[in-house]
Design a protein around this motif. Structure first.
Motif, PDB file in Angstrom:
ATOM      1  N   UNK A   1      10.788   1.158   7.763  1.00 57.28           N
ATOM      2  CA  UNK A   1      10.657  -0.246   8.114  1.00 57.28           C
ATOM      3  C   UNK A   1       9.524  -0.462   9.111  1.00 57.28           C
ATOM      4  N   UNK A   2       9.198   0.565   9.894  1.00 56.23           N
ATOM      5  CA  UNK A   2       8.122   0.408  10.862  1.00 56.23           C
ATOM      6  C   UNK A   2       6.764   0.305  10.188  1.00 56.23           C
ATOM      7  N   UNK A   3       6.693   0.823   9.004  1.00 54.60           N
ATOM      8  CA  UNK A   3       5.419   0.768   8.260  1.00 54.60           C
ATOM      9  C   UNK A   3       5.086  -0.653   7.855  1.00 54.60           C
ATOM     10  N   UNK A   4       6.106  -1.494   7.693  1.00 59.63           N
ATOM     11  CA  UNK A   4       5.860  -2.887   7.306  1.00 59.63           C
ATOM     12  C   UNK A   4       5.102  -3.648   8.394  1.00 59.63           C
ATOM     13  N   UNK A   5       5.250  -3.212   9.617  1.00 64.46           N
ATOM     14  CA  UNK A   5       4.532  -3.864  10.720  1.00 64.46           C
ATOM     15  C   UNK A   5       3.021  -3.723  10.524  1.00 64.46           C
ATOM     16  N   UNK A   6       2.611  -2.594   9.938  1.00 69.96           N
ATOM     17  CA  UNK A   6       1.189  -2.370   9.697  1.00 69.96           C
ATOM     18  C   UNK A   6       0.759  -2.863   8.316  1.00 69.96           C
ATOM     19  N   UNK A   7       1.631  -2.729   7.336  1.00 68.88           N
ATOM     20  CA  UNK A   7       1.256  -3.032   5.963  1.00 68.88           C
ATOM     21  C   UNK A   7       1.138  -4.532   5.696  1.00 68.88           C
ATOM     22  N   UNK A   8       1.954  -5.331   6.310  1.00 65.68           N
ATOM     23  CA  UNK A   8       1.878  -6.781   6.075  1.00 65.68           C
ATOM     24  C   UNK A   8       0.570  -7.364   6.597  1.00 65.68           C
ATOM     25  N   UNK A   9       0.135  -7.058   7.820  1.00 62.29           N
ATOM     26  CA  UNK A   9      -1.186  -7.569   8.244  1.00 62.29           C
ATOM     27  C   UNK A   9      -2.337  -7.015   7.403  1.00 62.29           C
ATOM     28  N   UNK A  10      -2.259  -5.763   6.987  1.00 63.48           N
ATOM     29  CA  UNK A  10      -3.312  -5.192   6.142  1.00 63.48           C
ATOM     30  C   UNK A  10      -3.355  -5.921   4.800  1.00 63.48           C
ATOM     31  N   UNK A  11      -2.202  -6.209   4.217  1.00 66.23           N
ATOM     32  CA  UNK A  11      -2.149  -6.926   2.946  1.00 66.23           C
ATOM     33  C   UNK A  11      -2.696  -8.348   3.100  1.00 66.23           C
ATOM     34  N   UNK A  12      -2.359  -9.007   4.187  1.00 67.97           N
ATOM     35  CA  UNK A  12      -2.880 -10.357   4.416  1.00 67.97           C
ATOM     36  C   UNK A  12      -4.395 -10.321   4.626  1.00 67.97           C
ATOM     37  N   UNK A  13      -4.880  -9.324   5.355  1.00 66.26           N
ATOM     38  CA  UNK A  13      -6.315  -9.196   5.575  1.00 66.26           C
ATOM     39  C   UNK A  13      -7.051  -8.962   4.255  1.00 66.26           C
ATOM     40  N   UNK A  14      -6.539  -8.070   3.420  1.00 70.03           N
ATOM     41  CA  UNK A  14      -7.180  -7.805   2.137  1.00 70.03           C
ATOM     42  C   UNK A  14      -7.134  -9.034   1.229  1.00 70.03           C
ATOM     43  N   UNK A  15      -6.064  -9.798   1.292  1.00 64.62           N
ATOM     44  CA  UNK A  15      -5.994 -11.049   0.529  1.00 64.62           C
ATOM     45  C   UNK A  15      -7.021 -12.054   0.989  1.00 64.62           C
ATOM     46  N   UNK A  16      -7.218 -12.147   2.297  1.00 66.02           N
ATOM     47  CA  UNK A  16      -8.232 -13.055   2.835  1.00 66.02           C
ATOM     48  C   UNK A  16      -9.637 -12.598   2.454  1.00 66.02           C
ATOM     49  N   UNK A  17      -9.873 -11.297   2.458  1.00 67.80           N
ATOM     50  CA  UNK A  17     -11.182 -10.776   2.044  1.00 67.80           C
ATOM     51  C   UNK A  17     -11.439 -11.116   0.573  1.00 67.80           C
ATOM     52  N   UNK A  18     -10.438 -10.962  -0.259  1.00 69.44           N
ATOM     53  CA  UNK A  18     -10.576 -11.313  -1.679  1.00 69.44           C
ATOM     54  C   UNK A  18     -10.816 -12.788  -1.870  1.00 69.44           C
ATOM     55  N   UNK A  19     -10.117 -13.612  -1.121  1.00 62.97           N
ATOM     56  CA  UNK A  19     -10.308 -15.057  -1.210  1.00 62.97           C
ATOM     57  C   UNK A  19     -11.702 -15.442  -0.744  1.00 62.97           C
ATOM     58  N   UNK A  20     -12.174 -14.820   0.339  1.00 59.98           N
ATOM     59  CA  UNK A  20     -13.524 -15.109   0.834  1.00 59.98           C
ATOM     60  C   UNK A  20     -14.577 -14.684  -0.184  1.00 59.98           C
ATOM     61  N   UNK A  21     -14.388 -13.546  -0.836  1.00 57.42           N
ATOM     62  CA  UNK A  21     -15.333 -13.096  -1.859  1.00 57.42           C
ATOM     63  C   UNK A  21     -15.342 -14.051  -3.041  1.00 57.42           C
ATOM     64  N   UNK A  22     -14.181 -14.530  -3.441  1.00 48.87           N
ATOM     65  CA  UNK A  22     -14.106 -15.486  -4.550  1.00 48.87           C
ATOM     66  C   UNK A  22     -14.796 -16.793  -4.195  1.00 48.87           C
ATOM     67  N   UNK A  23     -14.570 -17.290  -2.992  1.00 50.69           N
ATOM     68  CA  UNK A  23     -15.212 -18.540  -2.580  1.00 50.69           C
ATOM     69  C   UNK A  23     -16.726 -18.379  -2.458  1.00 50.69           C
ATOM     70  N   UNK A  24     -17.168 -17.204  -1.990  1.00 50.01           N
ATOM     71  CA  UNK A  24     -18.603 -16.941  -1.914  1.00 50.01           C
ATOM     72  C   UNK A  24     -19.210 -16.937  -3.316  1.00 50.01           C
ATOM     73  N   UNK A  25     -18.557 -16.264  -4.260  1.00 52.15           N
ATOM     74  CA  UNK A  25     -19.067 -16.212  -5.627  1.00 52.15           C
ATOM     75  C   UNK A  25     -19.075 -17.597  -6.258  1.00 52.15           C
TER      76      UNK A  25
END
Length: 67
Positions: free
Chosen positions: A1-25
């Motif tokens: 369960x402690x891994x979720x503390x790190x994995x949720x922000x990483x997943x949100x960050x990667x989602x934002x990076x993907x969204x930013x790349x899509x908007x740039x394209x």
């Protein structure tokens, strides 16, 4: 369960990076002409490239006049 503390922000960050790349394209016009590149490869624009290639039966393939 402690891994979720790190994995949720990483997943949100990667989602934002993907969204930013899509908007740039989208902003730079990467999706304006979706069919042009697929059709451009089918037409030969080099009219002075040499003799026309032959079909397997021996008939010549005439260059197209597109473009």
């Amino acid at each position: 369960m402690e891994a979720l503390i790190y994995l949720i922000p990483v997943a949100l960050f990667l989602g934002l990076v993907g969204l930013a790349a899509f908007l740039w394209a989208l902003k730079t016009g990467q999706f304006d002409d979706l069919d042009g590149a697929a059709e451009r490869i089918l037409f030969d624009d080099d009219e002075d490239a040499g003799p026309s290639p032959k079909k397997p039966g021996g008939a010549r393939i005439e260059p197209s006049k597109h473009g």
